[in-house]
Design an enzyme around this catalytic site. Structure first.
Site, PDB file in Angstrom:
ATOM      1  N   GLU A  20       0.836  -1.272   0.016  1.00 40.97           N
ATOM      2  CA  GLU A  20      -0.089   0.019   0.049  1.00 40.97           C
ATOM      3  C   GLU A  20       0.829   1.189   0.047  1.00 40.97           C
ATOM      4  O   GLU A  20       1.274   1.657   1.018  1.00 40.97           O
ATOM      5  CB  GLU A  20      -1.085   0.016   1.157  1.00 40.97           C
ATOM      6  N   LYS A  70      -2.636  -2.177  -3.001  1.00 38.07           N
ATOM      7  CA  LYS A  70      -3.537  -1.441  -2.603  1.00 38.07           C
ATOM      8  C   LYS A  70      -3.100   0.270  -2.671  1.00 38.07           C
ATOM      9  O   LYS A  70      -2.473   0.916  -1.939  1.00 38.07           O
ATOM     10  CB  LYS A  70      -3.900  -1.618  -1.230  1.00 38.07           C
TER      11      LYS A  70
HETATM   12  C1  5MM Z   1      -7.945   1.789   8.707  1.00 36.78           C
HETATM   13  O1  5MM Z   1      -7.118   2.613   8.697  1.00 36.78           O
HETATM   14  C2  5MM Z   1      -5.823   2.144   8.494  1.00 36.78           C
HETATM   15  C3  5MM Z   1      -4.566   2.898   9.017  1.00 36.78           C
HETATM   16  O2  5MM Z   1      -4.788   3.322  10.111  1.00 36.78           O
HETATM   17  P1  5MM Z   1      -3.780   4.139  11.051  1.00 36.78           P
HETATM   18  O3  5MM Z   1      -3.494   5.333  10.425  1.00 36.78           O
HETATM   19  O4  5MM Z   1      -4.189   4.036  12.373  1.00 36.78           O
HETATM   20  O5  5MM Z   1      -2.302   2.973  10.890  1.00 36.78           O
HETATM   21  C4  5MM Z   1      -5.173   2.713   6.765  1.00 36.78           C
HETATM   22  O6  5MM Z   1      -4.056   2.071   6.463  1.00 36.78           O
HETATM   23  C5  5MM Z   1      -6.278   1.886   5.984  1.00 36.78           C
HETATM   24  O7  5MM Z   1      -6.332   0.801   5.890  1.00 36.78           O
HETATM   25  C6  5MM Z   1      -6.282   2.593   4.571  1.00 36.78           C
HETATM   26  O8  5MM Z   1      -5.694   3.773   4.495  1.00 36.78           O
HETATM   27  C7  5MM Z   1      -7.506   2.585   3.851  1.00 36.78           C
HETATM   28  O9  5MM Z   1      -8.318   3.143   4.667  1.00 36.78           O
HETATM   29  P2  5MM Z   1      -9.109   4.462   3.984  1.00 36.78           P
HETATM   30  O10 5MM Z   1     -10.040   4.851   5.156  1.00 36.78           O
HETATM   31  O11 5MM Z   1      -8.485   5.252   3.196  1.00 36.78           O
HETATM   32  O12 5MM Z   1     -10.321   3.689   2.951  1.00 36.78           O
END
Ligand code: 5MM
Length: 335
Positions: free
Chosen positions: A177, A219
């Site tokens: 990601e 991702k």
């Molecule tokens: C769920 O949030 C994930 C990261 O959390 P932290 O900042 O607390 O480590 C984040 O990596 C998430 O998996 C991805 O960004 C995808 O989430 P979104 O909200 O962007 O779809």
């Protein structure tokens, strides 16, 4: 490395128009989410909220896997069932976030480097034994005047490849990601330029470090205008430029690309995915790995009350189903 197992996991993650629920918020991020509904950030509340989503009727029809946080992978549901088992029993694959967060890049505090490689082989072994079958590591790249630097892009790409290889050796399919944030004032063309450069460097590193692409998932962010940009590109431009960039940069050996939502509204994240899949002629599965875009309505409906579980589950399933339709490119037709 068990290539067969890795590629079976990667393919299962994007099969049948399903996608991932990103429920791997670290404790601090979860605190912000719970705070928005006036709920205290304690372990039981974090568990109750996530258990509520995992128990949604029909979750396995739309969700292939859930990305968990370390605490959640070790947690039991209120009735004592391990949450990972609860997911497995409904055909949903448990995954695990293994990075330790984005820290200031030495010498360049405006940029970030994701940490977590120390001791990773041991943690991967433990997570596999706890039932995880895939992993996630998020690199964060910001766009602003003079950034991202070549230094930030290369160090993050190197770490992503190191993580991916370690996970594959331990049997976890890595989700790679590299998130380019949409918080800035940049336009969609600048986002495309940076996304292309980052993906190019990331796939070069994955190749150099002998990562097995067939047993990995990407991702990425979508190619989209920065939130503060005065001119917001329309949905069809987002879809066209995202697919154009991915076709240029992501080898067809990769079974699936599962987008992050990055701060898009629930509806926008679904519509963009739908438009891309409706274009057809794609060499990889194009699906979702949304956090906020799957959880926003559910969180608001839940408000920390068990009495609201059914309403919150209905809100969650509505988004999960919509995104599954978007994987087939039939969302707009179904709406
Ligand atoms: C769920 O949030 C994930 C990261 O959390 P932290 O900042 O607390 O480590 C984040 O990596 C998430 O998996 C991805 O960004 C995808 O989430 P979104 O909200 O962007 O779809």
């Amino acid at each position: 490395m068990n290539k067969q197992e890795l590629s079976a996991t990667a393919n299962a993650m994007v099969a049948d128009n399903k996608g991932l629920l990103a429920a791997d918020e670290s404790t601090g991020t979860m605190g912000k989410r719970l705070d928005s509904i006036g709920v205290e950030n304690v372990e039981d509340n974090r568990r109750d909220y996530r258990e509520m989503m995992f128990r949604s009727e029909g979750i396995g029809n739309y969700i292939s896997g859930v990305i968990l946080y370390d605490e959640t992978l070790r947690q039991n549901a209120a009735d004592g069932t391990p949450l990972a088992k609860l997911l497995n029993d409904t055909g949903v694959i448990p995954g695990i976030k293994v990075d330790m967060g984005a820290k200031d890049l030495p010498g360049r505090p405006a940029e970030k480097i994701t940490e977590g490689l120390d001791g990773l082989p041991g943690r991967v072994e433990e997570y596999y034994n706890l039932g995880a079958r895939f992993a996630k590591w998020r690199a964060v790249i910001d766009i602003a005047d003079g950034i991202p630097s070549r230094y930030a892009i290369h160090t993050n790409a190197h770490a992503l490849a190191r993580y991916a290889k370690i996970c594959q050796e331990g049997g976890l399919c890595p989700i790679v990601e590299p998130e380019i944030l949409m918080d800035g004032a940049h336009d969609i063309n600048r986002c495309q330029e940076v996304t292309e450069e980052v993906l190019d460097v990331v796939y070069n590193e994955l190749y150099l470090q002998e990562v097995y692409l067939e047993g990995s998932i990407l991702k990425p962010n979508m190619v989209i205008s920065g939130k503060k940009c005065a001119t917001q590109a329309p949905a069809d431009e987002v879809a066209a430029k995202t697919v154009e960039t991915l076709k240029r940069c992501v080898p067809s050996a990769v079974p699936g690309i599962m987008f992050l939502s990055g701060g898009q509204s629930e509806e926008d994240a679904t519509v963009h995915l739908d438009l891309m899949n409706a274009m057809g002629d794609l060499p990889w599965g194009l699906s979702f790995s949304y956090g906020r875009a799957l959880q926003q309505s559910a969180l608001q409906a839940w408000k920390g009350e068990a009495a609201n579980n059914a309403a919150a589950q209905a809100a969650f399933i509505e988004r999960a189903k919509a995104n599954s339709q978007a994987c087939a490119g039939t969302y707009s037709k179904a709406a």
